[in-house]
Structure formats: C-alpha cells, structure tokens
Design an enzyme around this catalytic site. Structure first.
Site, PDB file in Angstrom:
ATOM      1  N   LYS A 114       0.798  -1.224   0.000  1.00 35.85           N
ATOM      2  CA  LYS A 114       0.000   0.000   0.000  1.00 35.85           C
ATOM      3  C   LYS A 114       0.836   1.283   0.000  1.00 35.85           C
ATOM      4  O   LYS A 114       0.303   2.358  -0.270  1.00 35.85           O
ATOM      5  CB  LYS A 114      -0.964  -0.010   1.174  1.00 35.85           C
ATOM      6  CG  LYS A 114      -2.018  -1.102   1.056  1.00 35.85           C
ATOM      7  CD  LYS A 114      -2.917  -0.910  -0.160  1.00 35.85           C
ATOM      8  CE  LYS A 114      -3.991  -1.973  -0.241  1.00 35.85           C
ATOM      9  NZ  LYS A 114      -4.888  -1.783  -1.383  1.00 35.85           N
TER      10      LYS A 114
HETATM   11  N1  PMP Z   1      -3.353  -8.233   1.477  1.00 42.94           N
HETATM   12  C1  PMP Z   1      -3.442  -7.317   2.450  1.00 42.94           C
HETATM   13  C2  PMP Z   1      -2.861  -7.622   3.777  1.00 42.94           C
HETATM   14  C3  PMP Z   1      -4.090  -6.102   2.208  1.00 42.94           C
HETATM   15  O1  PMP Z   1      -4.196  -5.184   3.192  1.00 42.94           O
HETATM   16  C4  PMP Z   1      -4.640  -5.862   0.941  1.00 42.94           C
HETATM   17  C5  PMP Z   1      -5.349  -4.572   0.678  1.00 42.94           C
HETATM   18  N2  PMP Z   1      -6.690  -4.484   1.077  1.00 42.94           N
HETATM   19  C6  PMP Z   1      -4.548  -6.859  -0.049  1.00 42.94           C
HETATM   20  C7  PMP Z   1      -3.883  -8.026   0.265  1.00 42.94           C
HETATM   21  C8  PMP Z   1      -5.172  -6.713  -1.404  1.00 42.94           C
HETATM   22  O2  PMP Z   1      -4.611  -5.680  -2.182  1.00 42.94           O
HETATM   23  P1  PMP Z   1      -5.531  -4.830  -3.139  1.00 42.94           P
HETATM   24  O3  PMP Z   1      -6.365  -3.916  -2.287  1.00 42.94           O
HETATM   25  O4  PMP Z   1      -4.591  -4.080  -4.019  1.00 42.94           O
HETATM   26  O5  PMP Z   1      -6.414  -5.764  -3.891  1.00 42.94           O
END
Ligand code: PMP
Length: 346
Positions: A48
């Site tokens: 992120k």
């Molecule tokens: N794994 C974790 C620990 C996350 O916090 C997130 C984000 N919500 C994701 C996977 C998935 O990523 P994305 O939001 O880009 O789909």
C-alpha cells in the site's frame, strides 16, 4: 548516489522496487517454479505504500493539497499506515476509518504515525451509517480542506501498480512469468499488474484469490452481486462485500477461494519453511497455489509469481498466536499447534 554522504532524502525514496524471492521448501515437489514478490520490503511494510505515494503525489500535481490538508481514508490497516506515513513526511493530517476486524497491533501502528483513527463495526452493510465507508464520507464532508482517497473506487490505485509493480515483475522474471497469483481486496494490485503484464504477453494467467464470505468470485463468474455470498470471515485485506471499481474483472482469468483456517496454517508454514515472516494474505496466496496445483493448473514450465502483500509482524496476536488460533477453532486432526513449545525456566 555520488561521493559524500550516502543517504536518501527521506523514507519515501524507498517505496517500490521490492525483491522477488524464489520459494523452495513450501512448494517442494510442485511442478514449475514459484516466486514471491515481497512487498513487506516497502518502508511501510506493505504494497500500500505504492498507492499512498502515487495518489498523494497526483493530488499534489493537481494542486489539491496544501500544508495541513487532511487526508481521509477507509482502510483495513495497511493503506492507513502507508497514508499516515506519507502524510506525516509530507506535512498533511491523516484521519482513518478502520474495520473492527483490524488487529489492535494495526490500530496502534496507525496511531504511532500520528493518524486519528475511528474503529467501525465490520459486519454491517456498506450503506450502514456506521460502516467505515459512510463514516469516512461523513468526516470528509464535515472537514474543510480535506481529500478522500477512496481506494476502492480510485483509478489511481490501479494505476500505481500498472506503473510500478507490474513492470517490476516483468523485468524481474525476464518476461518469463506464466502466472500471477494475487489476493484481491480493492483489486488495485492484481488489476494494475495484470493490465501491464497482459500488454506484454496476453497469455499470462491472472489468478485472483478471494475469501469465503466475499462476493468477488461469484461476481466475476456471473456478473451478479449475490448478497448470499456475504458473511463474516477472518482474513483482513482480502475479498469484499461490494464490487470495487478499482478491480478490472476483465483482466482476471480465475478467482480461487481460500478458507481462513487453511490460509492461517499456510502462512505459518511459509514462515517456518522459507524464513519469510509473512502476513495472513501471503498465506492465502500460497494456499491458492496449493489448491490450483492439486487441480493441475501448473506444469513443469510454469513460472508463478505470488504477491506477498505484507509482513507477519502485523499478525503476531492473530495467526502467530496459538491462543488466537485455538479461539478460532483452527486446530484439528489435520492442523495442530506449533510443535516447538515454549519452555519456561523457573
Ligand atoms: N493483502 C493485504 C494484507 C491487504 O491489506 C490488501 C489490501 N486491502 C490486499 C492483500 C489486497 O490488495 P488490493 O487492495 O490491491 O487488492
């Protein structure tokens, strides 16, 4: 860098360019080669950081931010931490509305970066005034000089991964990648990477990982948002109870569902066998690989990249706690407690 002091101007210079690491023991005897894109190498320890930096810098370019502007977001924790970190370094305020599923550790981490945190009930509908979407919207409306990041519906989320994560994977695999396996929450990571990778080679298989209790897989297969698919589950950051516009369902070939229990045990096994201290969704991604391998998805020529979104240190009181695992009912005849018990010297 040239001669003189060898230092980065600040932490933000370290976002991205994470390593690709070969998986060995956890995929022993599997057909093909398996690699992890280890996003915990970002300075904020997750994928992120990329979207936080990209979205804030795009807003700066448009002249939307001034010193003291409040950055507002809904987050399962990681986006919040990255936004709080970027906001603090750049001189903005940060307010975060998080789900009550987020671990206490994650909430304390957000506060340590100076963010103001609102904890909202996890198991209410997205349109409930108590949901973290509604709470964030309300605070945004009530706070002058604020911007709402809205990662689930922000195209810049997907673009951040199209511009960075996707090209890095292509380069690091020398263009030999055959499969990408990525957990889908907002869908920004999988969709951005997939768009870039499919432009390079349309035959690359893109596999999303979804949770039981989430609507994504069924929506992908039927274009129907089925409320019956929605029920509580444990994994944070994976799956959704709504359809995010940041997800490009057209570039995803298949969704594989994984259980909370299997993903937790697989995460523990990855840490123990690879020495990579992984977060819960890294376990979910490897669990999906195991299931797909059993279904014959891979062959000897497969070069599979799994996104490992974050670090195990965020889940010490959850999947790495035998007590928590026991409380979830995650130990049974197939899955037993860690055998290396603690010995207390008295
Ligand atoms: N794994 C974790 C620990 C996350 O916090 C997130 C984000 N919500 C994701 C996977 C998935 O990523 P994305 O939001 O880009 O789909």
């Amino acid at each position: 860098m040239t001669a003189g002091i060898q230092a980065y101007p600040n932490l933000l210079a370290l976002v991205g360019n994470t390593p690709l690491i070969r998986l060995n023991r956890i995929v022993e005897n599997f057909k093909g080669e398996y690699y992890a894109k280890w996003e915990a190498y970002n300075p904020g320890h997750s994928n992120k950081d990329r979207i936080a930096l990209h979205i804030i810098e795009e807003a700066e370019k448009k002249g939307l931010l001034k010193k003291g502007t409040t950055i507002i977001e809904t987050t399962s924790g990681n986006t919040g931490f990255s936004l709080a970190m970027v906001s603090m370094i750049k001189g903005y305020e940060c307010i975060l509305a998080v789900s009550s599923k987020s671990s206490e550790d994650k909430i304390s981490m957000l506060r340590s970066m100076g963010a103001k945190v609102y904890v909202c009930p996890a198991n209410v509908k997205a349109d409930d005034p108590r949901s973290y979407y509604q709470v964030a919207q309300r605070i945004h409306q009530e706070t002058s000089n604020s911007i709402y990041i809205n990662q689930y519906f922000n195209a810049l989320n997907t673009l951040a991964h199209y511009k960075s994560t996707g090209p890095e994977i292509w380069k690091q695999t020398n263009g030999e990648i055959t499969h990408l396996v990525a957990c889908s929450g907002t869908g920004g990571t999988i969709s951005g990477c997939a768009r870039y990778l499919k432009e390079q080679n349309p035959n690359i298989r893109i596999i999303g990982v979804d949770a039981y209790g989430s609507v994504l897989k069924k929506y992908h297969e039927t274009q129907e948002l089925d409320p019956k698919e929605i029920y509580p589950y444990r994994i944070e950051g994976l799956g959704k109870n709504l359809i995010p516009s940041a997800t490009d369902f057209d570039v995803i070939d298949h969704f594989e569902k994984v259980t909370d229990e299997d993903s937790a045990h697989t995460a523990r096994a990855v840490s123990k066998n690879e020495g990579i201290f992984v977060g819960y969704t890294c376990g979910a991604a490897v669990q999906a690989i195991k299931q797909l391998h059993a279904k014959g998805e891979f062959d000897a020529k497969s070069k599979v990249v799994a996104i490992f979104p974050d670090h195990g240190s965020r889940y010490i009181s959850k999947i790495y706690s035998d007590q928590w695992m026991k409380e979830q009912g995650f130990f049974d005849s197939d899955h037993v407690e860690a055998s290396n018990k603690v010995e207390y010297i008295r």
